[in-house]
Scaffold this motif. Structure first.
Motif, short mmCIF file in Angstrom:
data_model
loop_
_atom_site.label_atom_id
_atom_site.label_comp_id
_atom_site.label_asym_id
_atom_site.label_seq_id
_atom_site.Cartn_x
_atom_site.Cartn_y
_atom_site.Cartn_z
N VAL A 73 5.04 -10.15 2.51
CA VAL A 73 5.78 -9.03 1.92
C VAL A 73 4.90 -7.79 2.03
N THR A 74 5.52 -6.68 2.38
CA THR A 74 4.75 -5.45 2.51
C THR A 74 5.29 -4.38 1.56
N ALA A 75 4.39 -3.68 0.88
CA ALA A 75 4.77 -2.53 0.05
C ALA A 75 4.12 -1.30 0.68
N ASP A 77 4.30 1.89 0.28
CA ASP A 77 3.81 2.95 -0.59
C ASP A 77 2.47 2.60 -1.24
N GLN A 78 2.25 1.31 -1.43
CA GLN A 78 0.96 0.88 -2.01
C GLN A 78 -0.02 0.48 -0.91
N LYS A 80 0.05 -2.05 0.88
CA LYS A 80 -0.33 -3.41 0.51
C LYS A 80 0.49 -4.46 1.25
N GLU A 105 4.25 -7.17 9.76
CA GLU A 105 3.98 -6.51 8.47
C GLU A 105 3.16 -5.23 8.66
N HIS A 108 5.54 -2.58 9.41
CA HIS A 108 6.17 -1.97 8.23
C HIS A 108 5.25 -0.92 7.61
N ARG A 113 6.02 3.86 5.79
CA ARG A 113 5.33 4.39 4.62
C ARG A 113 6.16 5.48 3.96
N GLN A 117 10.18 1.09 -1.02
CA GLN A 117 9.10 0.50 -1.83
C GLN A 117 8.59 -0.83 -1.27
N ILE A 118 9.48 -1.76 -1.11
CA ILE A 118 9.03 -3.10 -0.77
C ILE A 118 9.90 -3.68 0.34
#
Ligand SMILES: [Zn+2]
Length: 185
Positions: A73-75, A77-78, A80, A105, A108, A113, A117-118
């Protein structure tokens, strides 16, 4: 009008050529950082490890049971990426499918970016075009990152692509069709 089919999140349109340019710029950055000098084979586990150590991204390896529905899973904005432990270990051992998951990932993170969000890489029914699709874009980035269209000397078959770039035969098959259509092969 685009047909209704299973797609991921809708994002701003990116063409294959635009994604290819981003993948090539990323490869150049990797070489500047000393992470990957051999463009024929991208050691994607080393790439993500080094980006994490350099604090460019934040990676978390998660027990498989805690990430049961997704491989990763990629976030964006973080900055991460959460990766299933088995996926990370397999990527370290050069398993093609898991190498592709990590490259996807990273796609993404670089492409999305500030947009959403996620990304759980989920699918749902939509009718936006594939070039506006976050999952298609991340897949295309992964393919372009792992398979360098400037390193195709002596490539004649799908298996040649799979062997040289350590990708699955399925991924190599898609790339073969695309690169033949674009006259790289
Ligand atoms: Zn995804």
């Amino acid at each position: 009008m685009a047909k209704t089919r299973k797609l991921g999140n809708k994002v701003s349109r990116l063409t294959t050529q635009q994604i290819r340019e981003k993948a090539q710029l990323f490869r150049i950055k990797l070489s500047e950082f000393g992470i990957c000098e051999n463009f024929q084979y991208i050691d994607i586990a080393k790439v993500i490890d080094t980006l994490n150590t350099m604090d460019i991204i934040s990676m978390e390896i998660v027990e498989d049971s805690k990430l049961s529905k997704e491989y990763a899973v990629t976030a964006p904005d973080q900055n991460k990426i959460l990766i299933r432990e088995s996926v990370y270990n397999n990527a370290c051992n050069g398993v093609p499918r898991d190498r592709f998951t990590i490259a996807h990932e990273i796609g993404h993170l670089l492409l999305h970016r500030g947009i959403i969000q996620i990304f759980a890489c989920s699918e749902f029914i939509s009718n936006h075009s594939y070039e506006e699709d976050a999952e298609w874009q991340a897949d295309m980035f992964a393919s372009e990152l792992l398979i360098d269209c400037n390193q195709l000397d002596n490539i004649k078959t799908v298996k040649d692509i799979a062997d040289k770039f350590v990708v699955s035969l399925e991924c190599a098959g898609y790339a073969y069709k695309k690169l033949t259509r674009e006259k790289f092969l």
